[in-house]
Structure formats: C-alpha cells, structure tokens
Motif scaffolding. Structure first.
Motif, short mmCIF file in Angstrom:
data_model
loop_
_atom_site.label_atom_id
_atom_site.label_comp_id
_atom_site.label_asym_id
_atom_site.label_seq_id
_atom_site.Cartn_x
_atom_site.Cartn_y
_atom_site.Cartn_z
N ARG A 45 0.58 -0.91 0.43
CA ARG A 45 0.09 0.02 0.34
C ARG A 45 0.91 1.21 0.01
NH1 ARG A 45 -3.51 -1.24 5.47
NH2 ARG A 45 -1.54 -2.23 5.73
N PRO A 46 0.41 2.72 -0.43
CA PRO A 46 1.20 3.78 -0.95
C PRO A 46 1.83 3.96 0.53
CG PRO A 46 -0.84 3.45 -1.60
CD PRO A 46 -0.69 2.53 -0.31
N GLU A 47 1.70 4.10 2.26
CA GLU A 47 2.00 4.07 2.67
C GLU A 47 2.86 3.47 2.98
OE1 GLU A 47 -2.00 2.12 3.70
OE2 GLU A 47 -1.71 3.60 2.37
N GLU A 48 3.39 2.20 2.89
CA GLU A 48 3.85 1.49 3.54
C GLU A 48 5.15 0.93 2.31
OE1 GLU A 48 2.00 -2.64 4.22
OE2 GLU A 48 0.82 -2.13 5.64
N ARG A 49 4.81 1.94 1.08
CA ARG A 49 5.65 1.66 0.18
C ARG A 49 7.33 1.05 0.88
NH1 ARG A 49 2.96 4.67 -4.08
NH2 ARG A 49 4.14 6.35 -3.63
N VAL A 50 7.34 2.53 1.26
CA VAL A 50 8.94 3.64 1.55
C VAL A 50 9.23 2.15 2.12
CG1 VAL A 50 10.57 4.39 2.79
CG2 VAL A 50 9.16 5.40 0.81
N PRO A 51 8.95 2.22 3.81
CA PRO A 51 9.56 1.11 4.22
C PRO A 51 9.93 -0.20 4.27
CG PRO A 51 7.69 2.59 5.33
CD PRO A 51 7.53 2.45 4.10
N GLU A 52 8.42 -0.92 3.30
CA GLU A 52 8.59 -1.84 2.83
C GLU A 52 10.34 -2.47 1.69
OE1 GLU A 52 8.70 -6.23 1.43
OE2 GLU A 52 7.52 -4.92 3.25
N ALA A 53 10.33 -1.08 0.57
CA ALA A 53 11.43 -0.99 0.17
C ALA A 53 13.12 -1.44 1.01
CB ALA A 53 11.76 0.07 -1.10
N LEU A 54 12.44 -0.71 2.03
CA LEU A 54 14.05 -0.92 3.47
C LEU A 54 13.54 -1.27 3.40
CD1 LEU A 54 13.54 3.04 4.64
CD2 LEU A 54 15.14 2.55 2.68
N ARG A 55 13.03 -2.18 3.51
CA ARG A 55 13.75 -3.52 3.94
C ARG A 55 14.23 -4.59 3.10
NH1 ARG A 55 8.12 -2.27 7.73
NH2 ARG A 55 7.19 -3.36 5.67
N ARG A 93 10.00 1.68 -9.93
CA ARG A 93 11.38 0.99 -9.32
C ARG A 93 11.26 0.36 -8.10
NH1 ARG A 93 15.17 4.55 -8.33
NH2 ARG A 93 14.90 6.25 -9.42
N LEU A 94 10.32 -0.29 -7.68
CA LEU A 94 10.21 -1.60 -7.15
C LEU A 94 9.82 -2.30 -8.26
CD1 LEU A 94 7.31 -0.42 -4.23
CD2 LEU A 94 9.53 -0.88 -3.70
N THR A 95 9.37 -2.75 -9.24
CA THR A 95 9.07 -4.02 -10.30
C THR A 95 11.00 -3.78 -10.18
OG1 THR A 95 7.54 -2.88 -11.00
CG2 THR A 95 8.63 -4.04 -12.53
N GLU A 96 11.83 -2.88 -10.30
CA GLU A 96 13.28 -2.83 -10.93
C GLU A 96 14.36 -3.43 -9.80
OE1 GLU A 96 14.43 1.17 -11.86
OE2 GLU A 96 14.21 1.20 -13.65
N LEU A 97 13.05 -3.93 -8.76
CA LEU A 97 13.89 -4.00 -7.63
C LEU A 97 13.27 -5.95 -7.63
CD1 LEU A 97 15.85 -4.19 -4.91
CD2 LEU A 97 13.20 -2.82 -3.97
N ASP A 98 11.70 -5.91 -8.45
CA ASP A 98 12.40 -7.20 -8.23
C ASP A 98 13.26 -8.29 -9.18
OD1 ASP A 98 9.87 -6.85 -6.33
OD2 ASP A 98 8.38 -6.65 -8.32
N GLY A 99 13.42 -7.58 -10.03
CA GLY A 99 14.34 -8.05 -11.27
C GLY A 99 15.59 -8.31 -10.40
N LEU A 100 16.20 -6.98 -9.55
CA LEU A 100 17.06 -7.18 -9.34
C LEU A 100 17.33 -8.33 -8.39
CD1 LEU A 100 20.04 -6.86 -8.16
CD2 LEU A 100 19.57 -4.52 -6.62
N GLN A 101 16.25 -8.89 -6.97
CA GLN A 101 16.09 -9.53 -6.30
C GLN A 101 16.24 -11.11 -6.48
OE1 GLN A 101 12.93 -8.97 -2.60
NE2 GLN A 101 12.03 -11.38 -3.92
#
Length: 207
Positions: free
Chosen positions: A6-16, A114-122
């Motif tokens: 969710r939008p409010e969780e996007r940044v904390p989740e990305a950092l985790r 950017r989160l989608t790009e992070l999926d590929g990196l992961q």
C-alpha cells in the motif's frame, strides 16, 4: 512477483527489502570466498610429463593423464569462481543504483516502477547467491577428509598391465626425485664454494 505494498507502506517495505538483499549479497560474497579456499589441489603444469615421453611409456602416459585431469578440474572451478566474482560486481553496481540520494524525497524515489526494477534485482541476486552457495558446498565436501577404508582384502597378484603401470609410475617418480636431489646437492656445493671464496679471498685468488 512481489505484491505491491500500500502507498503508506511502500517506503518502509522497500527499505526492508534492500536490507535483506544486502544480507543475501554478503552471504554470496562469503560463499565465493569459501569456494576459493577449497579449490581442488593440482600439480604444477611444468611437472607434467611431456607428450613425447608419455607416448613411449604406458605408465608415464597414465601419470600424465591423471595430472592433466587434476589441472583441468582446478581450472574449471577457478573459472566458476571468477564468473561468480564478475557477476557480484554487476549486482553490487545495480544495488548502488537503489541508494536513496540525500536530496530526494523517499516517497518520490520509491515509485512502483522502481519497485518493479527491484523485483528483477532480487531474482538475479538470489539466483547468484544460490549458485555461490552450491559451489562452495561442493568444494567443501570434496575437500573434506574421507572416511578410512576397510582393510584391504588379500588377492592374487595383480594383472600384468597393472603391475607395469605401477612400476613405470614408481620409476618415473623415483627418477624425478633423484633429479631434484642432484639439483639440491649441486646448489649446496656451489653455496659452500662461494662461502669459502668469500671467507678467504686471497686463497681464492691464488687458486
């Protein structure tokens, strides 16, 4: 694919996620290091009997074949470690691209794209880490001390071909050892003569 937070969780989740990826990356780096420490032993290529000599002696040919096989096995694993090292550099660079600049708002930085790009990196990083861990485990297992063998069973004399191979191999190793001993003795004599000449230069000049 990771479910979009969710939008409010996007940044904390990305950092985790970035923290977890960094941990997995360091595990992979350590695995490659462990793999290098357990590379299979191999003889010096300069000590391999030459092809012409091996062609004249079956036992020597066997020695050459085994030595070349051990050298090839080590090079194969060295190449595998080098490939993992090269990929780790690429992954490290990709992870750096997700570092949040000081002057950028986290909400603006961590977009859905950017989160989608992070999926590929992961996905790529986890595959790489698994490959590194598998290689390290294979080499550790191969290098582990083997269980002692049971006492040998007495058998009749070995076949003539086997006796010839063992005899030829022993002769080659003995011959090589004799050459090394001769070289060492020659060096000892030369060192002794040099030391004597330096200790008594007048006597050396008179001679």
């Amino acid at each position: 694919k990771t479910v979009a937070p969710r939008p409010e969780e996007r940044v904390p989740e990305a950092l985790r996620r970035m923290e977890r990826l960094h941990t997995r990356f360091m595990r992979g780096v350590y695995a490659v290091r462990q793999a290098r420490e357990h590379l299979p032993a191999a003889p010096d290529p300069d000590l391999v009997p030459d092809e012409a000599s091996a062609a004249k002696d079956e036992g020597l040919a066997g020695v050459r074949t085994r030595m070349l096989a051990r050298i090839a096995a080590r090079r194969e694993k060295e190449d595998a470690c080098a490939a993992l090292d090269a990929e780790s550099s690429l992954l490290d660079a990709r992870m750096s691209a997700f570092a949040l600049p000081d002057d950028v708002d986290p909400e603006a930085f961590w977009t859905e794209e950017r989160l989608t790009e992070l999926d590929g990196l992961q996905a790529d990083l986890l595959r790489w880490e698994e490959a590194a861990a598998t290689l390290a485990e294979q080499l550790r297992t191969a290098a582990a001390p083997k269980a002692p063998l049971p006492p040998p069973i007495r058998m009749a004399a070995p076949p003539e071909e086997l006796r010839r191979e063992h005899s030829a191999e022993a002769q080659w190793e003995a011959h090589f050892q004799d050459l090394m001993d001769e070289v060492r003795e020659q060096r000892i004599r030369e060192d002794a003569e040099r030391a004597a000449a330096e200790a008594d230069p007048k006597d050396s000049a008179g001679q």
